[in-house]
Every structure is written in structure tokens, then in C-alpha cells.
Motif scaffolding. Structure first.
Motif, short mmCIF file in Angstrom:
data_model
loop_
_atom_site.label_atom_id
_atom_site.label_comp_id
_atom_site.label_asym_id
_atom_site.label_seq_id
_atom_site.Cartn_x
_atom_site.Cartn_y
_atom_site.Cartn_z
N SER A 1 0.83 -1.19 0.00
CA SER A 1 0.00 0.00 0.00
C SER A 1 0.87 1.25 0.00
O SER A 1 0.65 2.19 -0.76
CB SER A 1 -0.90 0.04 1.23
N TRP A 2 1.85 1.25 0.89
CA TRP A 2 2.73 2.41 1.00
C TRP A 2 3.44 2.69 -0.34
O TRP A 2 3.49 3.82 -0.82
CB TRP A 2 3.73 2.18 2.13
N GLN A 3 3.94 1.60 -0.97
CA GLN A 3 4.64 1.76 -2.25
C GLN A 3 3.69 2.29 -3.33
O GLN A 3 4.02 3.20 -4.07
CB GLN A 3 5.22 0.42 -2.71
N GLY A 4 2.49 1.67 -3.41
CA GLY A 4 1.58 2.03 -4.49
C GLY A 4 0.99 3.41 -4.34
O GLY A 4 0.85 4.15 -5.30
N LEU A 5 0.62 3.75 -3.10
CA LEU A 5 -0.08 5.02 -2.92
C LEU A 5 0.88 6.20 -2.86
O LEU A 5 0.53 7.30 -3.29
CB LEU A 5 -0.90 4.97 -1.62
N TRP A 6 2.07 5.99 -2.32
CA TRP A 6 2.89 7.17 -2.10
C TRP A 6 4.33 7.00 -2.60
O TRP A 6 4.75 7.67 -3.53
CB TRP A 6 2.91 7.53 -0.60
N LYS A 7 5.06 6.09 -2.01
CA LYS A 7 6.51 6.04 -2.22
C LYS A 7 6.87 5.79 -3.67
O LYS A 7 7.80 6.38 -4.21
CB LYS A 7 7.09 4.92 -1.34
N ASN A 8 6.10 4.91 -4.33
CA ASN A 8 6.45 4.52 -5.70
C ASN A 8 5.28 4.79 -6.63
O ASN A 8 5.02 4.06 -7.57
CB ASN A 8 6.80 3.03 -5.71
N ASN A 9 4.54 5.87 -6.33
CA ASN A 9 3.33 6.19 -7.07
C ASN A 9 3.56 6.22 -8.58
O ASN A 9 4.54 6.81 -9.06
CB ASN A 9 2.84 7.56 -6.59
N ALA A 10 2.66 5.53 -9.32
CA ALA A 10 2.89 5.39 -10.76
C ALA A 10 2.99 6.73 -11.46
O ALA A 10 3.81 6.91 -12.36
CB ALA A 10 1.74 4.57 -11.36
N THR B 1 -7.52 1.04 -12.91
CA THR B 1 -7.42 0.20 -11.72
C THR B 1 -7.98 -1.20 -11.99
O THR B 1 -7.36 -2.21 -11.64
CB THR B 1 -8.20 0.83 -10.56
N LEU B 2 -9.16 -1.26 -12.65
CA LEU B 2 -9.75 -2.56 -12.96
C LEU B 2 -8.80 -3.39 -13.82
O LEU B 2 -8.57 -4.58 -13.56
CB LEU B 2 -11.08 -2.37 -13.68
N VAL B 3 -8.24 -2.73 -14.84
CA VAL B 3 -7.33 -3.46 -15.73
C VAL B 3 -6.11 -3.94 -14.96
O VAL B 3 -5.66 -5.09 -15.12
CB VAL B 3 -6.91 -2.57 -16.92
N LEU B 4 -5.60 -3.09 -14.08
CA LEU B 4 -4.40 -3.46 -13.30
C LEU B 4 -4.67 -4.67 -12.41
O LEU B 4 -3.86 -5.62 -12.37
CB LEU B 4 -3.98 -2.28 -12.43
N MET C 1 -3.54 -1.29 -5.33
CA MET C 1 -2.89 -0.12 -4.73
C MET C 1 -2.25 0.79 -5.78
O MET C 1 -2.35 2.01 -5.72
CB MET C 1 -1.83 -0.59 -3.73
N MET C 2 -1.60 0.17 -6.78
CA MET C 2 -1.01 0.97 -7.85
C MET C 2 -2.11 1.74 -8.57
O MET C 2 -1.97 2.92 -8.89
CB MET C 2 -0.28 0.07 -8.85
N GLY C 3 -3.23 1.04 -8.83
CA GLY C 3 -4.34 1.68 -9.53
C GLY C 3 -4.94 2.81 -8.72
O GLY C 3 -5.21 3.90 -9.25
N VAL C 4 -5.11 2.58 -7.42
CA VAL C 4 -5.69 3.64 -6.58
C VAL C 4 -4.75 4.84 -6.51
O VAL C 4 -5.18 5.99 -6.61
CB VAL C 4 -6.00 3.09 -5.17
N GLY C 5 -3.44 4.57 -6.39
CA GLY C 5 -2.48 5.67 -6.37
C GLY C 5 -2.54 6.48 -7.64
O GLY C 5 -2.57 7.72 -7.62
N PHE C 6 -2.61 5.79 -8.77
CA PHE C 6 -2.70 6.46 -10.07
C PHE C 6 -4.00 7.26 -10.15
O PHE C 6 -4.01 8.42 -10.56
CB PHE C 6 -2.64 5.40 -11.17
#
Lengths: 352, 232
Positions: free
Chosen positions: B8-17, B46-49, B133-138
Motif C-alpha cells: 500500500s505504501w509503495q503504491g499510494l505514495w513512495k512509488n506512485n505510478a 485500476t480494474l485493468v491493473l 494499490m497501484m491503480g488507486v495511487g494512479f
């Protein structure tokens, strides 16, 4: 006799950035005065608004960056940017547009890139382009020269038009812009462009009252005044001759070529040289020492390309004047131009 | 559990797409003219991811290494087609507004990047969660940028939500101010570039603040002076 040994640079000029910038400001005065004479007091208020916002923004951002803002403000570079922006704006632009422009010029185009000497683009022209694409109607609402107007307007009228949108007698900007026949009088460049699109020839387009002997009434004298100011700058060696000369030559050649191809469709070089912001652009804007090319050959290429683009964008583009677009476009190419026109270092052979 | 936390941390913030990897910028810059466009594209991505990460993770031991990229692309393309047909069926106006950028999700590097870098090496649960998480961050970046540009350029927020949520959402439109002179720059492409630049700058500033908050304050060092010269 004693021989003093000094290290380079061996240039003994007492000028610093501040005095240079102030000199440029003084040299715009003839053009500024001509604009006031033909288009009323509006430009003066634009200047005051722009300077206030520009200096405020510069001070605020430098304070944020923990730099000495008093020193930075005293070099007058923000003042010059604000002045150039104010000279380009239509005199009765609403105050908040001018304020937004000055903020963008200093905040985004100059300080975000690192402040004086680091900006990639000419701040005043970036602000002008941003305003032009954002508020195309307000930014092209030039009044006809005062000498041609139905309704005169004075100092207080300009003030109230800028801040409230209506003159003291309750005329809106659009009502003021209408001529005797109820048609809005556009600037010469705008009017010629529209008329040619409507199928008229250049000669027919120039039969309107805002033209006189092939150039716009008022605009000819304004451009002449900037030319005079620019020549003083040249004489004082503040700017080199390369950029203005190559730019004006390129304007003449490009416009001349088109005009020779079809005199009915393309206005004469004379018209292009003395319309819109050509002279202001050639002497005061394109010569910005930060964002222009730095080698002599590069300056020739830079100026000539601006001149070429000015005519092309004026003729085929969507907006009436093109100096700002041409300058910003060529600012982008400056690193490339400088890379390919590096002068040969003394003692090295020419590259094969 | 800590793996989920880390993802979560990576996807939402630290490594946000969008803000850190700077992947998938083409749709990001092109469709974020309004909040609802950003939200629509964000949901689709997000769905596709999630779908592609799950399937790639399921087949990760069957796919020959040499041809994994074409296979991943086909999996992604299948999910994009599903999402596109769903949007065409249920949110037709939004489908029209997003236009070519829905099929272009296939080319979004963020998706193939996650498939290659994470899903093809990890079990299904983690991979699906990583996709989420990546999708939500994006999507968060898309929505923020879209909202910012809509407010500045149009003076409204949530305009057009009925395209996504149905007719009741028509009343969600907030009009913050009305003006005859719209700030077109915010709606035009340059506004997207400037806005994204400012968002990235904001993230970097916040990161730096967080670092200085987390780090122990440097204590005043006691300097021990040693005599280095001989006594005279």
C-alpha cells in the motif's frame, strides 16, 4: 612606470545588471509615450499593476527561497519584465488579467526555473502567451486609436474601465470599441487577417479608416518610437546589432516573398515591419540577454528565425500577432543553436 | 501482513505510478480536464491493473520467459477490451468523453511495468493487491489533477458525475464561481503539464518534511579539543 597585472575579464565597464536594466527601461519611454498618446492612459495603469504584482511576487518567492530579495529587487529585472508585459497588453485589460500575467511571468517563468539568469524563456512573453491562450477575447480587445474614436475617454474612464469594466458614463469596453457604423474596429493586423479570410484583397482591407498609407494609424508611430529607443540601446552598446537586424531583415524578406507571390493575399513587408509588436519585439524582447542565443552566429540565426516565424504565424496562425509565439518558440531552440554555433577557441583548428 | 502494508505504501505514495515512476503520463495529461474524466479513467485503469496482475500471477509458471512480454500484452489487452465494452454499455457518455484513451490503456507502461516487475514473480493475493494499490495511487493523482484543472478552468467541481453514477448525481455539481472569462490555460494541455509539475513538487516537499520529522534532531556535538602543538 608600473604595469598593473589584472586577471580576466579585461572589460572595464561600470555597468551592473541594475543600471543595464534601467537603461533598457528608459529606452522604452518613447514607445511608451506614443502608446499613451494613441491609446489613452490605460497602459500607465497596466504598468503600475504589473510592477506592483511582479515586485511583490519576486520578493515573496525570494523570501521563500531564503535569498536576499532587496538586492534582487534593486537590479530592476522584475521591473523590466513587468514593463514589457504592460506594453504588450491591450490598454484597458481588466486588472486581474494583468495581475495574473505578472504573477506568472515572475513566479512560474522566472523564479521556478531558478531566478534571474536561469530562465529558459522570456518571462514577459511566457506571461503574454499564457494570457492570450487563456483569455483570447480580453487579450485582443484593443481600442482604436483615440483619434478615431466616437467616445473619448480620459484618465478616470481608463481607471474605471480597468477596475470595473465600465467607464464613468457607463459605457462598456465593447461599446467603446464600436466605431460610428457600429462595427468593432480591430487592430490593423487583426482586421487585415479577418478581411482576407472574408475574401477581400489586402488593398480593400486597408481602405478602412484605421489604416493610413499602408500601415495602421497610430501603430506606425508607436513602432517608429520603439525603433528610435532601440537605436539608442544599440548606440549605448546595451544590445548587439545581430538580433534586431536579422529579425527585421527576415521579416522583410519573408513578407516580401509572400507579397511578391500574391500582393492581394499577403500584406507588404512595410505593413509587417510597422504593425503590432515588431519593433518592440526586435529591440527589447528578442534581445533579452538571458533567454537569447549567446554566440554572434547564433544570434543571427535566432533573430532571423524569429522574424520568419513572426510573418508565418501572423499570416497562417490563429492569433493576430505573433511576436510572443515566435520568441518563445525560438527560446526553446536556443540550447541547440548555441551548441552548433560554438565559436572556435583561439589556437584550435576549425572543426572539419 | 507487513507485505500488504508495504504494498500500500509503495503504491499510494513512495512509488506512485504517476508522481514518482512518471508512467502512463499520456492519458494522465490528456483526459484530466475534469474530475469525472479523471475518475473514470482512474477506475478503468485500476480494474485493468487488478485483472492483469491476477492473471499474470496465475500463469507465471507456465509462461516461457522468452515470449512473456507478448503474452502479458495480450492479457492486458483482453482486460482493456472487457473494461471498454463495460463502459460502452453502462457509462456511454463517459465512454464518449474518454474516447481513444480507453483502448490506449493497453499501452500504459504502468500496467505492463507492474506485470513484469511484480505480478510475474509473486503469488496471486499479493499481485492482485499490488494492482489495486497501484491503480488507486494512479487514480488519486488523476482525480486531484482533474479536480484542480476543473476548478481553475471552469469554476465547477464534480460536473458531469451523472455520466458515471447515474442521473441522481446531476445535483452533485458544485459551482464555486462563475465567470465570463474562463481560465482556459488550466483546461488546455499546458495546464496539465504545469499542474502535474506542481503536484510532483508538492510531493517532494512533503517527502522532505517527513524525512526531517522522522530523523532525530542532530544534537550539539561536544567538541573535544586536543592539543596538537608541543608545549612551548
Amino acid at each position: 612606470m608600473s604595469l598593473r597585472i589584472a586577471s580576466s575579464p579585461h572589460q572595464h565597464s561600470k555597468r551592473n545588471t541594475g543600471s543595464l536594466m534601467r537603461l533598457v527601461c528608459y529606452c522604452t519611454l518613447p514607445g511608451f509615450a506614443a502608446q499613451l498618446w494613441f491609446f489613452g492612459w490605460g497602459t500607465l495603469f497596466q504598468f503600475i499593476i504589473a510592477v506592483a504584482v511582479a515586485l511583490g511576487t519576486e520578493a515573496a518567492i525570494l523570501e521563500l527561497r531564503k535569498k536576499d530579495f532587496e538586492k534582487a529587487l534593486s537590479d530592476c529585472s522584475a521591473l523590466l519584465t513587468a514593463l514589457l508585459l504592460a506594453l504588450c497588453l491591450p490598454p484597458l485589460t481588466p486588472w486581474w488579467i494583468t495581475a495574473l500575467g505578472a504573477f506568472f511571468a515572475i513566479g512560474i517563468a522566472k523564479q521556478l526555473y531558478g531566478g534571474l539568469g536561469h530562465n529558459l524563456f522570456n518571462p514577459a512573453m511566457v506571461a503574454y502567451v499564457i494570457l492570450l491562450v487563456s483569455f483570447p477575447v480580453a487579450m485582443t480587445s484593443w481600442l482604436p486609436p483615440q483619434q478615431l474614436m466616437q467616445q473619448g475617454y480620459g484618465l478616470l474612464d481608463s481607471l474605471s474601465l480597468i477596475f470595473t469594466g465600465y467607464s464613468n458614463e457607463g459605457y462598456s469596453l465593447n461599446q467603446l470599441r464600436s466605431g460610428a457604423d457600429g462595427f468593432t474596429m480591430a487592430t490593423p493586423l487583426d482586421s487585415v487577417k479577418t478581411d482576407i479570410d472574408l475574401g477581400l484583397t489586402v488593398e480593400e482591407a486597408m481602405a478602412k479608416p484605421q489604416f493610413h498609407e499602408g500601415t495602421g494609424v497610430g501603430w506606425f508611430w508607436i513602432n517608429l518610437a520603439y525603433l528610435a529607443g532601440g537605436l539608442v540601446l544599440l548606440k549605448a552598446k546595451v544590445i548587439n546589432w545581430h538580433i534586431p537586424l536579422s529579425m527585421l531583415l527576415a521579416v522583410s524578406v519573408t513578407a516580401g516573398f509572400l507579397h511578391l507571390m500574391s500582393p492581394d493575399l499577403y500584406a507588404s513587408p512595410w505593413f509587417h515591419l510597422f504593425s503590432g509588436g515588431t519593433m518592440l519585439g526586435a529591440f527589447f524582447i528578442a534581445t533579452d540577454p538571458v533567454s537569447a542565443s549567446t554566440t554572434n552566429l547564433g544570434r543571427l540565426i535566432f533573430g532571423a528565425s524569429i522574424g520568419f516565424w513572426v510573418v508565418i504565424i501572423r499570416t497562417y496562425g490563429g492569433y493576430p500577432d505573433a511576436v510572443a509565439f515566435a520568441v518563445v518558440l525560438m527560446n526553446m531552440s536556443v540550447p541547440l543553436i548555441d551548441y552548433y554555433t560554438r565559436p572556435r577557441t583561439y589556437g584550435h583548428k576549425a572543426r572539419r | 501482513m507487513s507485505e500488504y502494508h508495504e504494498l500500500s505504501w509503495q503504491g499510494l505514495w513512495k512509488n506512485n505510478a504517476a508522481l514518482v515512476q512518471l508512467l502512463g503520463l499520456c492519458p494522465l495529461l490528456a483526459v484530466t480536464g475534469s474530475f469525472v474524466n479523471g475518475l473514470g479513467l482512474g477506475l478503468a485503469t485500476t480494474l485493468v491493473l487488478i485483472g492483469s496482475n491476477t492473471v499474470v500471477s496465475l500463469v507465471r509458471n507456465l509462461v516461457p520467459r522468452e515470449i512473456r512480454i507478448p503474452i502479458f500484452v495480450m492479457i492486458i489487452a483482453a482486460f482493456v477490451t472487457i473494461v471498454q465494452l463495460l463502459m460502452n454499455a453502462f457509462t456511454y457518455n463517459l465512454y464518449l468523453a474518454l474516447g481513444i484513451f480507453i483502448p490506449l490503456i493497453v499501452t500504459n507502461c504502468a500496467i505492463i511495468g507492474r506485470a513484469e516487475a511484480y505480478a510475474s514473480k509473486n503469488p496471486v493475493g499479493f499481485a492482485a493487491f499490488d494492482g489495486l494499490m497501484m491503480g488507486v495511487g494512479f487514480s488519486l493523482v488523476l482525480v486531484t489533477l482533474g479536480g484542480m484543472r476543473e476548478i481553475l478552468g471552469n469554476g465547477t467541481l464534480f460536473d458531469g458525475m451523472e455520466f458515471l453514477l447515474g442521473d441522481w448525481a446531476r445535483s452533485m455539481t458544485l459551482t464555486l464561481f462563475e465567470t465570463d472569462n474562463k481560465f482556459l490555460l488550466a483546461i488546455l494541455p499546458p495546464g496539465a503539464f504545469i499542474g502535474l509539475g506542481l503536484l510532483i513538487a508538492l510531493k517532494n516537499i512533503l517527502d522532505r518534511r517527513l524525512e526531517t520529522l522522522g530523523a532525530p534532531r542532530p544534537t550539539d556535538k561536544q567538541v573535544q579539543r586536543a592539543r596538537v602543538t608541543a608545549e612551548s
